[in-house]
Write an enzyme that holds these catalytic residues in place. Structure first.
Site, PDB file in Angstrom:
ATOM      1  N   HIS A  97      42.316  41.314  41.849  1.00  0.00           N
ATOM      2  CA  HIS A  97      41.832  40.494  42.968  1.00  0.00           C
ATOM      3  C   HIS A  97      40.640  39.667  42.486  1.00  0.00           C
ATOM      4  O   HIS A  97      39.828  40.149  41.692  1.00  0.00           O
ATOM      5  CB  HIS A  97      41.427  41.402  44.136  1.00  0.00           C
ATOM      6  CG  HIS A  97      41.208  40.648  45.405  1.00  0.00           C
ATOM      7  ND1 HIS A  97      40.086  39.889  45.628  1.00  0.00           N
ATOM      8  CD2 HIS A  97      41.984  40.509  46.509  1.00  0.00           C
ATOM      9  CE1 HIS A  97      40.184  39.324  46.820  1.00  0.00           C
ATOM     10  NE2 HIS A  97      41.326  39.673  47.380  1.00  0.00           N
ATOM     11  N   GLU A 146      46.631  33.880  45.078  1.00  0.00           N
ATOM     12  CA  GLU A 146      45.469  33.853  45.959  1.00  0.00           C
ATOM     13  C   GLU A 146      44.432  32.857  45.446  1.00  0.00           C
ATOM     14  O   GLU A 146      43.555  33.233  44.651  1.00  0.00           O
ATOM     15  CB  GLU A 146      44.835  35.246  46.020  1.00  0.00           C
ATOM     16  CG  GLU A 146      45.730  36.291  46.617  1.00  0.00           C
ATOM     17  CD  GLU A 146      44.903  37.306  47.391  1.00  0.00           C
ATOM     18  OE1 GLU A 146      45.259  37.552  48.543  1.00  0.00           O
ATOM     19  OE2 GLU A 146      43.900  37.787  46.866  1.00  0.00           O
TER      20      GLU A 146
END
Ligand code: PGA
Length: 220
Positions: A97, A146
């Site tokens: 992430h 993302e």
């Protein structure tokens, strides 16, 4: 990866008490009975055991995921959680992430080790990439695109660009591709469409289980 698509991942980040996590599971579980895809719930590590017990005892169809795994296996690594320690609790783990890349300097080869450790114990990594040039660790099956500008900002990437990135990623391998970054009930349905196989919903709209349910309901 046998789970039905679309995948809808809830990443709660470093938020919530056990009581709130428990309420989240109670609130969201019923929608799993009508949703034909798969909901993957990623609370903080301390709540994985109780969440797994609750999901089992209530026959909920929610799948459990971790927000991270260590790049080390069990040993003298204070504060770390090894993949093998949570292997019987979770089916998935988010790896790479952008918040971890930025705040904890996680880069290649740390990310490769995390992916390998998760896979070694049967945990499916959800590997986050920030664009279609981000290196992808070996044997990854699920990728979440993302873009950092979209995370927690309310500024979703354009459908055109999401589609283009998903297509480019799929040209590199037989990947399941998710999109994450300011997904809401207003945009979820138009995003979670071929070639995009699901969405990753972060703190913006997953913390409130009602808002998260509205997103799932918009996909029904
Ligand atoms: P957001 O976060 O939904 O709050 O933008 C997405 C993420 O961090 O994965």
């Amino acid at each position: 990866m046998n789970e039905a698509l679309p995948l809808v991942v809830a990443n709660l980040k470093a938020n919530k008490s056990w009581q709130e996590v428990s309420t989240w599971i109670d609130t969201v579980s019923p929608v799993c009975n009508t949703f034909t895809g798969t909901i993957i719930f990623c609370p903080s590590h301390p709540f994985l055991t109780s969440s797994a017990q609750k999901i089992k005892s209530t026959n909920s169809k929610i799948k459990l995921g971790a927000q991270d795994v260590s790049c080390f296996e069990q040993g003298a690594y204070t504060g770390e959680v090894a993949a093998s320690q949570i292997a019987d609790l979770v089916s998935f783990a988010i790896v790479g992430h952008s918040e971890r890349r930025q705040n904890f300097n996680e880069e290649w080869p740390i990310l490769q080790k995390k992916v390998a450790n998760a896979q070694a114990v049967g945990i499916e990594p959800i590997f986050c990439v920030q664009n279609d040039e981000t290196p992808i660790a070996q044997n990854v099956k699920v990728i979440a695109y993302e873009p950092t500008f979209a995370i927690g900002t309310g500024q979703t990437d354009s459908i055109e660009n999401i589609t283009k990135v998903a297509q480019n990623l799929k040209q590199k391998g037989d990947y399941i591709v998710l999109y994450g970054g300011s997904v809401s009930k207003e945009n979820a349905k138009s995003i979670a469409n071929d070639p995009v196989d699901g969405i990753l919903v972060g703190a913006t709209n997953s913390l409130d289980p009602q808002k998260f349910m509205e997103i799932v309901n918009s996909l029904l």
